[in-house]
Design a protein around this motif. Structure first.
Motif, PDB file in Angstrom:
ATOM      1  N   THR A  79       0.851  -0.964   0.022  1.00  0.00           N
ATOM      2  CA  THR A  79      -0.018  -0.014  -0.141  1.00  0.00           C
ATOM      3  C   THR A  79       0.945   1.173   0.042  1.00  0.00           C
ATOM      4  O   THR A  79       2.274   1.002   0.367  1.00  0.00           O
ATOM      5  CB  THR A  79      -0.944   0.146   1.403  1.00  0.00           C
ATOM      6  OG1 THR A  79      -0.090   0.210   2.640  1.00  0.00           O
ATOM      7  CG2 THR A  79      -1.836  -1.183   1.346  1.00  0.00           C
ATOM      8  N   ASN A  83      -3.475   6.975   3.620  1.00  0.00           N
ATOM      9  CA  ASN A  83      -4.904   7.072   2.963  1.00  0.00           C
ATOM     10  C   ASN A  83      -5.206   8.386   2.672  1.00  0.00           C
ATOM     11  O   ASN A  83      -4.825   9.422   3.477  1.00  0.00           O
ATOM     12  CB  ASN A  83      -5.704   6.516   3.837  1.00  0.00           C
ATOM     13  CG  ASN A  83      -5.733   5.012   3.835  1.00  0.00           C
ATOM     14  OD1 ASN A  83      -5.264   4.410   2.969  1.00  0.00           O
ATOM     15  ND2 ASN A  83      -6.594   4.207   4.879  1.00  0.00           N
ATOM     16  N   ASP A 121      -9.561  11.106  -5.750  1.00  0.00           N
ATOM     17  CA  ASP A 121      -8.784  10.098  -4.997  1.00  0.00           C
ATOM     18  C   ASP A 121      -7.909   9.157  -5.844  1.00  0.00           C
ATOM     19  O   ASP A 121      -6.821   8.829  -5.713  1.00  0.00           O
ATOM     20  CB  ASP A 121      -9.200   9.423  -4.019  1.00  0.00           C
ATOM     21  CG  ASP A 121      -9.827  10.448  -2.715  1.00  0.00           C
ATOM     22  OD1 ASP A 121      -9.251  11.282  -2.567  1.00  0.00           O
ATOM     23  OD2 ASP A 121     -10.756  10.329  -2.096  1.00  0.00           O
ATOM     24  N   GLU A 125      -3.851   8.631  -6.454  1.00  0.00           N
ATOM     25  CA  GLU A 125      -3.200   7.174  -6.130  1.00  0.00           C
ATOM     26  C   GLU A 125      -2.586   6.759  -7.426  1.00  0.00           C
ATOM     27  O   GLU A 125      -1.304   6.293  -7.327  1.00  0.00           O
ATOM     28  CB  GLU A 125      -4.173   6.156  -5.736  1.00  0.00           C
ATOM     29  CG  GLU A 125      -3.313   5.030  -5.295  1.00  0.00           C
ATOM     30  CD  GLU A 125      -4.314   3.800  -4.645  1.00  0.00           C
ATOM     31  OE1 GLU A 125      -3.522   2.466  -4.161  1.00  0.00           O
ATOM     32  OE2 GLU A 125      -5.244   4.196  -4.076  1.00  0.00           O
TER      33      GLU A 125
END
Length: 170
Positions: A79, A83, A121, A125
């Motif tokens: 990851t 976030n 978003d 990313e």
């Protein structure tokens, strides 16, 4: 792009990547104080100076004191270590490479020096991962600022766009 507040403070809200302004070091949130040695104290003065500028244009700017730039590593197959929600950092993994650099409640305003205004978003990313993928060290440089400061600038843009005035392209 500049946004003008009622008290005649003018702030940079967007800088075109690789433009002359960018190369001169102007960044999101910087304040415009003077144009060609004329203090900005009325909208009319700003409009006159920007609509019929002399070249080269002399700008006196005040740097945004809230901007922070951090280079972080994005580990392959893992990851990102944090976030996002609307570009705001809402969580940072304790043992990630980002832990000591990124801050919760901060907004990402640039990814590898490119403005992130208007990104979703998923685009955040994808852009971060692509930037890291194309770097041999798997690193990406993020410029962040406190979310509250960013929201004040952004709210001003929205109001200006609705009224279709007080935003200027320099």
């Amino acid at each position: 792009l500049l946004s003008v507040y009622r008290n005649m403070k003018c702030f940079v809200v967007y800088v075109v990547p690789d433009s002359l302004a960018y190369k001169a070091g102007i960044r999101v949130g910087d304040q415009l104080l003077e144009v060609d040695h004329h203090m900005i104290n009325k909208v009319e003065v700003l409009e006159r100076l920007i609509m019929s500028p002399s070249f080269p244009l002399c700008l006196l700017m005040k740097e945004n004191p809230y901007l922070e730039t951090h280079t972080i590593e994005i580990l392959k197959g893992e990851t990102m270590g944090f976030n996002l929600r609307d570009g705001e950092i809402v969580w940072v993994k304790f043992d990630s490479p980002s832990w000591h650099k990124l801050k919760v409640d901060y907004q990402i305003v640039e990814i590898n020096t490119h403005c992130s205004l208007g990104m979703t978003d998923a685009e955040f990313e994808r852009t971060i991962r692509n930037a890291a993928w194309h770097n041999p060290k798997r690193e990406v440089t993020l410029t962040i600022m406190p979310r509250g400061v960013y929201r004040r600038i952004l709210n001003r843009i929205s109001a200006d766009l609705v009224r279709r005035k007080a935003i200027y392209k320099v």
